[in-house]
Design an enzyme around this catalytic site. Sequence first.
Site, PDB file in Angstrom:
ATOM      1  CD  GLU A   1      -5.518   0.299  15.460  1.00 41.78           C
ATOM      2  OE1 GLU A   1      -4.562   0.383  14.680  1.00 41.78           O
ATOM      3  OE2 GLU A   1      -5.393   0.436  16.690  1.00 41.78           O
ATOM      4  CG  MET A   2      -4.525  -5.660  15.338  1.00 40.79           C
ATOM      5  SD  MET A   2      -4.137  -7.319  14.757  1.00 40.79           S
ATOM      6  CE  MET A   2      -3.401  -8.042  16.214  1.00 40.79           C
ATOM      7  CD  GLU A   3      -1.448  -2.306  13.022  1.00 40.87           C
ATOM      8  OE1 GLU A   3      -2.561  -1.765  12.859  1.00 40.87           O
ATOM      9  OE2 GLU A   3      -1.245  -3.505  12.774  1.00 40.87           O
TER      10      GLU A   3
ATOM     11  NE  ARG B   1     -10.275  -5.881   3.116  1.00 40.91           N
ATOM     12  CZ  ARG B   1      -9.689  -7.039   3.297  1.00 40.91           C
ATOM     13  NH1 ARG B   1      -8.414  -7.115   3.576  1.00 40.91           N
ATOM     14  NH2 ARG B   1     -10.376  -8.152   3.213  1.00 40.91           N
TER      15      ARG B   1
ATOM     16  CB  SER C   1     -11.548  -3.873   6.223  1.00 36.82           C
ATOM     17  OG  SER C   1     -11.104  -4.414   7.455  1.00 36.82           O
TER      18      SER C   1
ATOM     19  N   GLY D   1      -5.235   2.899   8.005  1.00 38.47           N
ATOM     20  CA  GLY D   1      -5.362   1.451   8.097  1.00 38.47           C
ATOM     21  C   GLY D   1      -6.791   0.976   7.985  1.00 38.47           C
ATOM     22  CB  SER D   2      -8.371  -2.071   7.233  1.00 39.58           C
ATOM     23  OG  SER D   2      -7.486  -3.069   7.669  1.00 39.58           O
TER      24      SER D   2
ATOM     25  NE  ARG E   1      -4.259  -1.523   1.732  1.00 36.09           N
ATOM     26  CZ  ARG E   1      -5.193  -1.811   2.627  1.00 36.09           C
ATOM     27  NH1 ARG E   1      -5.167  -1.212   3.802  1.00 36.09           N
ATOM     28  NH2 ARG E   1      -6.121  -2.680   2.349  1.00 36.09           N
TER      29      ARG E   1
HETATM   30  N1  HPA Z   1      -9.215  -7.168  14.251  1.00 33.00           N
HETATM   31  C1  HPA Z   1      -8.043  -6.525  14.356  1.00 33.00           C
HETATM   32  N2  HPA Z   1      -7.572  -5.748  13.408  1.00 33.00           N
HETATM   33  C2  HPA Z   1      -8.303  -5.589  12.304  1.00 33.00           C
HETATM   34  C3  HPA Z   1      -9.533  -6.219  12.150  1.00 33.00           C
HETATM   35  C4  HPA Z   1     -10.003  -7.048  13.187  1.00 33.00           C
HETATM   36  O1  HPA Z   1     -11.093  -7.647  13.089  1.00 33.00           O
HETATM   37  N3  HPA Z   1     -10.027  -5.877  10.928  1.00 33.00           N
HETATM   38  C5  HPA Z   1      -9.108  -5.042  10.384  1.00 33.00           C
HETATM   39  N4  HPA Z   1      -8.077  -4.863  11.213  1.00 33.00           N
END
Ligand code: HPA
Length: 233
Positions: free
Chosen positions: A179-181, A217, A203, A89-90, A24
């Site tokens: 999300e995770m960051e 996406r 997403s 991000g997503s 990306r």
């Molecule tokens: N969990 C964590 N991070 C994500 C998710 C999710 O369901 N979808 C997009 N990023």
Amino acid sequence: MTPHIEAKKEDIASIVIMPGDPLRAKYIAENYLTDYMLVNDVRNMLAYTGYYKGKRVTVMASGMGNPSMGIYSYELFKFYDVDTIIRVGSCGAYTKNLNLYDLILVEESYSDSNYAFVQNGFKDKIITSSSELNEVIIQKSKELNINLNIGRIHCTDVFYKDNNPFKELYEKYNCLATEMETFALFSNAKYLNKKATCILTVSDNLETKEETTSEERQNAFTQMIELALESIL
Ligand code: HPA
């Protein structure tokens, strides 16, 4: 140079747009920037520096999760004199009130991650983004007629959970999505007196179980990128 970034100091701009995925970063550089050059490919964590409508900007991937984001954002802030990082991000929505492709501006990141505590002794579970950056992004979203949800998200270290307590996180802790960051990013920014925020595209939706295809996406991603890039001008 750092252990993870081979770019020369002067080859990184003071503003960095950070998607998770290296491809990306490449897509953004190829489709939106002029006079861009590849400035990092250590571990394929691609970074490009170029110009958006004349404004110098670096686009660099963070990888997935707080540890990866933690390394790259720390090195950019601390060793490359980066002033501003905007993550793009997503996320997975925690409520049916959010539709696929909706955008969220992250004001607060709620997390069980111990990143901030281990890094700098920060004990709270909530870290805020830069209100200064958020004001600019909100203003731009109005100018561009982009609908923006604004609020708190849940930053998790665990993608796969057997019993995902997302309903409680939404109802009790007001977390709109996951999300995770962001927790590591906002922690580093706060600790190093820098600015960071995050724009997310929904997403998938954990309540309705809707998901997007990778092609869909990509399209939704366009609006988020344009908002981020227009906001740096
Ligand atoms: N969990 C964590 N991070 C994500 C998710 C999710 O369901 N979808 C997009 N990023």
